[in-house]
Structures are given as structure tokens and as C-alpha cells.
Design a protein around this motif. Structure first.
Motif, PDB file in Angstrom:
ATOM      1  N   LEU A  67       0.827  -1.199   0.000  1.00 53.05           N
ATOM      2  CA  LEU A  67       0.000   0.000   0.000  1.00 53.05           C
ATOM      3  C   LEU A  67       0.864   1.253   0.000  1.00 53.05           C
ATOM      4  O   LEU A  67       0.627   2.199  -0.766  1.00 53.05           O
ATOM      5  N   ASN A  68       1.893   1.272   0.842  1.00 51.53           N
ATOM      6  CA  ASN A  68       2.780   2.433   0.900  1.00 51.53           C
ATOM      7  C   ASN A  68       3.591   2.580  -0.374  1.00 51.53           C
ATOM      8  O   ASN A  68       3.769   3.682  -0.892  1.00 51.53           O
ATOM      9  N   ARG A  69       4.076   1.469  -0.872  1.00 51.36           N
ATOM     10  CA  ARG A  69       4.915   1.526  -2.060  1.00 51.36           C
ATOM     11  C   ARG A  69       4.155   2.085  -3.261  1.00 51.36           C
ATOM     12  O   ARG A  69       4.666   2.916  -4.010  1.00 51.36           O
ATOM     13  N   TYR A  70       2.920   1.645  -3.447  1.00 48.34           N
ATOM     14  CA  TYR A  70       2.119   2.145  -4.567  1.00 48.34           C
ATOM     15  C   TYR A  70       1.620   3.564  -4.305  1.00 48.34           C
ATOM     16  O   TYR A  70       1.728   4.448  -5.164  1.00 48.34           O
ATOM     17  N   SER A  71       1.050   3.795  -3.136  1.00 46.11           N
ATOM     18  CA  SER A  71       0.446   5.097  -2.860  1.00 46.11           C
ATOM     19  C   SER A  71       1.484   6.205  -2.793  1.00 46.11           C
ATOM     20  O   SER A  71       1.212   7.345  -3.206  1.00 46.11           O
ATOM     21  N   GLY A  72       2.689   5.907  -2.296  1.00 48.12           N
ATOM     22  CA  GLY A  72       3.719   6.927  -2.180  1.00 48.12           C
ATOM     23  C   GLY A  72       4.037   7.579  -3.518  1.00 48.12           C
ATOM     24  O   GLY A  72       4.005   8.807  -3.664  1.00 48.12           O
ATOM     25  N   ILE A  73       4.315   6.768  -4.516  1.00 42.86           N
ATOM     26  CA  ILE A  73       4.685   7.337  -5.813  1.00 42.86           C
ATOM     27  C   ILE A  73       3.462   7.901  -6.532  1.00 42.86           C
ATOM     28  O   ILE A  73       3.567   8.861  -7.304  1.00 42.86           O
ATOM     29  N   ALA A  80      -8.903   9.486  -2.604  1.00 43.30           N
ATOM     30  CA  ALA A  80      -9.759   8.331  -2.298  1.00 43.30           C
ATOM     31  C   ALA A  80      -9.609   7.247  -3.363  1.00 43.30           C
ATOM     32  O   ALA A  80      -9.518   6.049  -3.047  1.00 43.30           O
ATOM     33  N   LEU A  81      -9.560   7.654  -4.635  1.00 39.77           N
ATOM     34  CA  LEU A  81      -9.388   6.688  -5.716  1.00 39.77           C
ATOM     35  C   LEU A  81      -8.029   5.991  -5.628  1.00 39.77           C
ATOM     36  O   LEU A  81      -7.915   4.784  -5.881  1.00 39.77           O
ATOM     37  N   ILE A  82      -6.996   6.748  -5.256  1.00 39.93           N
ATOM     38  CA  ILE A  82      -5.663   6.157  -5.118  1.00 39.93           C
ATOM     39  C   ILE A  82      -5.658   5.105  -4.012  1.00 39.93           C
ATOM     40  O   ILE A  82      -5.110   4.001  -4.175  1.00 39.93           O
ATOM     41  N   TRP A  83      -6.282   5.425  -2.878  1.00 39.91           N
ATOM     42  CA  TRP A  83      -6.327   4.454  -1.776  1.00 39.91           C
ATOM     43  C   TRP A  83      -7.055   3.179  -2.195  1.00 39.91           C
ATOM     44  O   TRP A  83      -6.627   2.062  -1.870  1.00 39.91           O
TER      45      TRP A  83
END
Length: 377
Positions: A130-136, A170-173
Motif C-alpha cells: 500500500l505504501n509503495r504504490y500510494s507513495g509514488i 480516495a481513488l488512489i487508496w
């Protein structure tokens, strides 16, 4: 819970919490490579690094959230009056904190073994993805917002709305939760042989014997969606931004780009080596790259170290805000000064503490003007 012997190690993937020393045994089907010193290195290296990153990330990101909250409370108009940049940075700090909370769990795993059960194992793995995808993706959103604000300043005004930014977050999460479903599905707590034939429980991603192509596909999707594609978007945005600024004298906008470019650069530096090792591992599983036991040794050590470098990213963002973000430093100093003054007044004038008074955390008109764009940059 699965019981694993040395013949089964090849079926694991290479995430920071999935790392297994003898995984290189699968890199050749001839003679197995017994490299127990890698596991010994991981036992000494990983707990120290994970705890250090956890402490720095916890303190730094909590301060970031406090500063943003203080600034947000000073603004009128609610959430939709909040800066777009601050909105994305707020969600980025939350993402970093979620990852940081998993690090002590894996520090315990490498120091002893996994003792937290299957449910926590799956959740911790999902938080890593989750962090790896959401961060970038949050950084890509910030870059795109700067692109609209500078390159298309006139035509994009109606699009750059903080409520729209909240919808994008919200869509990113939701998308990142879907991508992290791989960890929830395949995470297992397994018992395996370690140094000296001792058995230990480890939280791993488990793939069956006939799922090599499935495993490689997931790795390639991770590299493409979690690194390559957002990076291309950011590069395009900043090339267009620099072309626009070369023909203008917008000094303040150039200053605002300094922190954002620093954030993107540090993210790339932290995660690019890990993604290169992931890509190499995928090519090897497909048979396009071959190597000896020494090559497997380099791959395992390299994956372990580059994963820890990537994880350190969640602690580096607050440091960048402090060293590069002038407004962030100013607001942090005001917040600390306000807390000290408030405690002093409560101690010396306790009988007056219920009287309404002006707080030191409020913004004057001049301060509001100085932070009209963002409290962070």
C-alpha cells in the motif's frame, strides 16, 4: 501454518518481509548453494535498520501531520479550502506512518521469529504494498497539479479544486488496496530451517510449485505500476514545467518546485535499486538471465539492502520538509513556540486558564498571505 524445508525455498518472493536466505538455491537446478551467512547478516542488520527507520518515521511524520493540522484549522472554508499540495502531502504522511508501524513487527521476526499470527502477517504485507504504490502515486498527483498550475495556469483553474484532490486521493487508496490484495491472498506464516538447522516462523509470500509465471507476472506489474509508469508521468510534467519557467520570471513558483522535485528525486533514489533487483529476479525466473551461486549471493544481499533503503523513504520525507521547505520550518517553529508559551501560562497563571484568550497558533493576515499556497513549501 506451512512447514518448509530447504527444497522449498525457491517458491518465495523477495519483499523485505519475505526475504529468505537460501532463496538462491533455486537460481540453479544443479548443486544447491548453501549460504547461511546471508541469514546471519539479516539477523544483525535488519532489526537495527527497521527500528531506526521506525523511530525517525514516527517522529517526523507525526510532526508533519501536526503542522498541517494547525495550518488547516487556521483556514476558513473547510476541507475544500485546503491547499492541493498539502492535501496530497497529508495523505503521503499517513501512508508513510502506516508502513512505519509494520517495521517493529519484522524487526522482531529477524531478531527472533514471527510471533504475531497469520492475520497480522497478511495485514503487514498489505501495508508494505500500500505504501509503495500510494507513495509514488501521491507524488505523481503533486507533479501533475504543479504541471496544471504552471503550464496551463489559465485553462486549468476550475480543475484545481481541493475537493477534486480529495476524490483523487480516495481513488488512489482504493486502487492501492486492490493491488495490495496479492499480499493478503498469498501471505503465509511458514516454518523453515535457518542457521544451524534451527527452525523459525517467518511471514512469507507463498507460491505453489507451478506458479512461476504467475509470480513473475505479479513482480512485473509491481515494477510497472508501482514505479515505471508514475515515474514517466512525473518526468513528462517536470520537463514541461521547466520549459515554461525558462520563459518566465516566476520566482515564487520556482521556489515551490524545489521541495517537490526533492521529494520525487529522493523517492527515485530510494526505490530504483530495489525495482532493478526485482526486475532482474523476474528475468532470472524466466530463464533470460543465468547466474552462479555467487550471483545468487549478490542478488540476496542486494535485495535485502535495497529494500531497507526503500523503506527508509518513509523517514526521509519529513527531513526534506525541514531542510528544504522554508514555510514548513517556520510553521513548525511557531507551533513549538506556541506549545511552550501555552504550558508556561498554564503553570504560572493556572487561575486564568479558563479565560478566553488569543492563541499563539492563529495566523495573522500577513502570515496567511505568506502561506496562501502551501504550508509545506
Amino acid at each position: 501454518m506451512d512447514k518448509v524445508t530447504s527444497d522449498d525455498y525457491w517458491s518465495y518472493s523477495d519483499d523485505y518481509e519475505n526475504y529468505t536466505v537460501p532463496s538462491d538455491m533455486s537460481r540453479t537446478h544443479a548443486a544447491p548453494c548453501f549460504q547461511e551467512n546471508i541469514y546471519s547478516f539479516a539477523q544483525r542488520y535488519s532489526p537495527v535498520v527497521y527500528i531506526l527507520v521506525f523511530l525517525l518515521a514516527l517522529v517526523g511524520n507525526v510532526l508533519v501531520l501536526c503542522v498541517i493540522r494547525r495550518y488547516r484549522n487556521s483556514q476558513s472554508g473547510g476541507a475544500c479550502a485546503f491547499s492541493l499540495t498539502d492535501t496530497f502531502l497529508l495523505h503521503l504522511a499517513i501512508s508513510d506512518l502506516l508502513l512505519a508501524f509494520t517495521l517493529p513487527l519484522f524487526a522482531v521476526q529477524w531478531a527472533h521469529q514471527w510471533v504475531f499470527g497469520l492475520a497480522v502477517c497478511k495485514i503487514s504485507g498489505a501495508l508494505f504494498s500500500l505504501n509503495r504504490y500510494s507513495g509514488i502515486l501521491f507524488l505523481a498527483c503533486i507533479s501533475f497539479d504543479r504541471y496544471l498550475a504552471i503550464v496551463h495556469a489559465v485553462s486549468s483553474g476550475w480543475k484545481r479544486n481541493t475537493c477534486h484532490a480529495q476524490i483523487a486521493c480516495a481513488l488512489i487508496w482504493v486502487c492501492c488496496l486492490g493491488l495490495s490484495g496479492v499480499d493478503i491472498t498469498f501471505k503465509q506464516v511458514v516454518e523453515m530451517d535457518t542457521v544451524g538447522q534451527h527452525r523459525a516462523l517467518l511471514c512469507q509470500v507463498w507460491f505453489t510449485e507451478n506458479s512461476t509465471q504467475w509470480q513473475v507476472g505479479l513482480q512485473l506489474i509491481s515494477v510497472i505500476l508501482g514505479f515505471a509508469l508514475p515515474l514517466l508521468i512525473m518526468l513528462y510534467c517536470y520537463i514541461r514545467i521547466f520549459r515554461s519557467l525558462c520563459n518566465a520570471t516566476r520566482r515564487q513558483k520556482r521556489k515551490s518546485l524545489r521541495l517537490i522535485i526533492s521529494l520525487v528525486s529522493v523517492f527515485v533514489i530510494c526505490w530504483a535499486p530495489y525495482n532493478c533487483f526485482q526486475l532482474t529476479d523476474s528475468l532470472q525466473k524466466l530463464g533470460l538471465v543465468t547466474g552462479s551461486c555467487q550471483f545468487g549471493h549478490v542478488m540476496d544481499i542486494g535485495t535485502l539492502i535495497t529494500e531497507s533503503v526503500g523503506l527508509s523513504h518513509c523517514a526521509l520525507n519529513p527531513l526534506l520538509y525541514g531542510f528544504v521547505g522554508v514555510k514548513f520550518r517556520r510553521e513548525l517553529a511557531r507551533m513549538c513556540k506556541g506549545l511552550l508559551v501555552q504550558r508556561s501560562r498554564m503553570g504560572m497563571e493556572g487561575w486564568r486558564e479558563r479565560r478566553p484568550r488569543r492563541t499563539t497558533g492563529s495566523f495573522s493576515s500577513a502570515e496567511s498571505e505568506n502561506t496562501s499556497y502551501s504550508v509545506m513549501v
